[in-house]
Design a protein around this motif. Structure first.
Motif, short mmCIF file in Angstrom:
data_model
loop_
_atom_site.label_atom_id
_atom_site.label_comp_id
_atom_site.label_asym_id
_atom_site.label_seq_id
_atom_site.Cartn_x
_atom_site.Cartn_y
_atom_site.Cartn_z
N ASP A 165 -77.86 31.10 43.65
CA ASP A 165 -76.67 30.40 43.18
C ASP A 165 -76.64 28.93 43.57
O ASP A 165 -75.83 28.17 43.05
N ASP A 217 -69.43 29.32 35.12
CA ASP A 217 -68.78 30.36 35.91
C ASP A 217 -68.90 31.72 35.24
O ASP A 217 -68.98 32.75 35.90
N SER A 257 -72.67 32.76 36.05
CA SER A 257 -73.21 32.81 37.41
C SER A 257 -73.12 34.20 38.02
O SER A 257 -73.92 34.54 38.88
#
Length: 677
Positions: free
Chosen positions: A11, A72, A75
């Motif tokens: 990440d 978002d 992810s």
């Protein structure tokens, strides 16, 4: 035994990818609005320019927030950008095919040694494509188009802010003393009048001394020039600072010089007239003060003789009436002169304030609008974000691998970390634009620094790197577990910045580079390599001077001389440049990164070759086993897994004809390449 692995970056890349540009745009939006409550506001013309800058930044913020929202959504399930997604709008800030290629070499009587290279697609803006070139060319065109524009240094912008503060402080003091002078004039006290007049003179002189600055005059000339351009040029952009010079170019040089001289004379006369009016009005007040005080002195002499003869209430009333009439006369005579002084001070202060606001506005837009139109700014942010994400991954690997090496830790905070990019892009077709993007993105990393902090806990979220600062002064904070952090040198624990020193060496190796060398132009590659060779020598010299006893640096001089000769040699596909640069980078504990268009095929050839060279030079790999080891890594190693991950096929995307133009050591074994369909 040697083992290779290709590891997803996790990440961290996504967290860093668009954060750079978003935080920069936010910072610019807040810093560029000087119109807070109670502050002086610029004229409608300049206020419009200020709003243009703010709108420009707000639009960027909106675009970046939209991108973050899309990221978002992704992810949670995936943080990998495949080579086929290079042009995806919402992934423009994410590096392509970013992985760490790591090799551990172990032996019966020695601990494991790790070698790592970060591999990722060349940081470039595929979404906008390369029809008009890459960043280097676009920025060069933009700079040439702005030859007639005005720019100010950081020191000049700071000076402008100081002068604005002086205006805000000194003008009210002058006005307050002017009011006090009128009030004192009612008391017919010559001594007190003189005292206030002296204070007014002193404060006015201080006001003149503070604001009669050459920077103000030059800014007034720039304002006059740009207003003239705005009046005469219909092609001025909405921000007013990126104006076209078409009409100016149509005039002959002699006409331009004459026009400039006329403008300079006009501005200088107006500026000198403003201060002359302040001086003249103050002199008039002085002259009137002297006259009133002389009249009062004569009046007092007459009054003292009259008082001896005066008797009764009638005489007292006449004296009081005379005194009241005199005081009224004093104020009436001073009032128009004081009003004139105030008007002259206000005019001079207004000119100075307008000029300094112009300088501040110019400085404010320098970091955003002055970088170019919106598409250039976005392109630069996207390319930089890709490069930064890769560097952060490489730095973290290097840091964790060197925690037990005191020389390495000392080098980090005293000299900084070398970051060496290896490019395999050709200088033909679209890849020229990619290399132009990459050159600027790598250079922008020189403004980045790392710092190490103590993590709150050992939870994964608390160990992720974070970004702070603004464009041009970004800091990446890398948290370490508390126990690990305590073992660091005190300078690192105190937050000493670790500077990034980026270099880029590129050698095209494919069939497109053959075309460029025969029929095109390789000057871009030659310039990039030459400049990086010079920067690398500067870093190594600094390291040698600062830490002369560090292991491995004694032979740097010979390596750098060899690299310089290779860069200067007119040899086609001179991959020796890449090998020597990589050797120097490892010798100084630098971060290695390798890129081609998508880090899938040519990059695979490079990193597997590098691993075999390391095994041969450092770990006694027999020359007769070299080719077999190289073919094994390419046919069965993790790079084939990388190809499968990107395109769903276990074949490198080369044809037999293409490979004939490759340097021999960059050709995969039979059966490992061909059609990907």
């Amino acid at each position: 035994m040697a083992a290779g692995s290709g590891t997803d970056v996790g990440d961290a890349a996504l967290l860093l990818s668009t954060q750079t540009a978003t935080e920069h745009a936010h910072t610019q939006s807040h810093q560029q609005d000087p119109g807070s409550e109670g502050a002086w506001r610029p004229s409608p013309h300049w206020d419009g320019l200020r709003h243009d800058v703010i709108n420009h930044c707000n639009h960027l913020i909106g675009c970046y927030q939209e991108t973050l929202a899309e990221l978002d959504k992704l992810s949670a399930s995936s943080c990998f950008k495949s080579s086929s997604s290079k042009s995806d709008k919402h992934l423009q800030f994410v590096p392509t095919n970013l992985h760490s290629q790591r090799m551990e070499v172990t032996g019966p009587n020695s601990p494991g040694v790790w070698y790592e290279v970060i591999t990722f697609g060349a940081p470039a803006h595929h979404h906008q494509a390369f029809k008009h070139g890459g960043l280097k060319r676009l920025l060069s065109k933009h700079t040439n188009n702005r030859d007639g524009s005005v720019s100010y240094s950081q020191d000049e912008s700071s000076r402008a802010r100081e002068l604005l503060a002086s205006v805000a402080q000194l003008q009210p003091l002058v006005f307050g003393l002017a009011e006090e002078l009128l009030a004192v004039s009612l008391e017919l006290n010559a001594a007190q009048l003189q005292q206030v007049l002296d204070s007014l003179t002193q404060q006015t002189e201080q006001f003149v001394h503070a604001l009669k600055d050459e920077l103000v005059k030059s800014a007034l000339l720039a304002i006059h020039s740009q207003r003239s351009a705005s009046d005469n040029n219909s092609h001025v952009h909405s921000n007013g600072l990126l104006c076209d010079n078409t009409l100016r170019q149509q005039a002959s040089p002699g006409q331009q010089d004459a026009s400039r001289r006329d403008a300079e004379e006009y501005v200088e006369e107006e500026w000198d007239r403003a201060w002359a009016n302040v001086a003249m009005s103050l002199n008039c007040i002085h002259a009137m003060g002297d006259r009133l005080q002389g009249r009062e002195h004569r009046h007092q002499e007459m009054t003292s003789s009259e008082e001896q003869e005066a008797t009764g209430d009638t005489n007292c009333q006449n004296t009081a009436s005379s005194s009241s009439s005199s005081s009224s006369s004093w104020q009436e005579q001073l009032l128009p002169l004081v009003v004139t002084l105030r008007d002259c001070v206000r005019e001079a202060a207004g000119k100075a304030r307008a000029a300094m606001t112009f300088v501040v506005l110019q400085g404010a837009v320098a970091a955003s609008v002055a970088q170019g139109p919106e598409h250039i700014v976005q392109r630069r942010h996207a390319v930089f974000s890709q490069a930064l994400s890769a560097v952060v991954c490489g730095f973290m690997l290097k840091l964790f691998g060197g925690l037990e090496d005191p020389d390495f830790l000392l080098q980090l905070h005293s000299v900084g970390v070398l970051v060496q990019f290896e490019g395999l892009l050709s200088t033909y077709g679209d890849e020229v634009g990619m290399l132009e993007d990459m050159e600027v993105g790598v250079a922008d990393l020189s403004t980045v620094a790392f710092t190490v902090s103590e993590a709150k806990s050992e939870q994964a979220d608390d160990l992720l790197p974070t970004l702070s600062g603004a464009w041009g002064s970004l800091v990446v904070e890398v948290p370490l577990p508390p126990e690990t952090f305590e073992s660091l040198p005190q300078e690192v624990k105190d937050g000493r910045l670790i500077r990034v020193h980026p270099v880029l060496f590129n050698i095209g190796i494919n069939q497109q580079q053959s075309l460029a060398e025969r029929f095109g132009d390789s000057s871009l590659q030659e310039r990039v390599n030459q400049q990086s060779c010079e920067r690398l020598r500067v870093y190594c010299n600094t390291l040698t001077d600062t830490l002369p006893h560090t292991a491995g640096i004694q032979s740097l001089s010979d390596l750098l001389s060899s690299l310089d000769r290779s860069v200067q040699t007119k040899k086609r596909k001179n991959v020796e440049v890449l090998w020597i640069a990589a050797t120097v980078c490892r010798r100084v504990n630098g971060v290695r990164l390798t890129s081609c268009k998508s880090a899938k095929d040519r990059t695979a050839m490079s990193v597997t070759l590098e691993q075999c060279l390391l095994l041969r030079e450092r770990h006694t790999l027999s020359p007769r086993h070299f080719s077999a080891a190289l073919d094994c890594m390419r046919r069965d190693g993790c790079r084939m897994e990388n190809v499968q991950k990107n395109v769903g096929s276990r074949k490198f995307a080369f044809s037999g004809v293409q490979l004939l133009t490759f340097p021999k050591l960059y050709r995969p074994p039979d059966g490992s390449f061909g059609s990907t369909h």
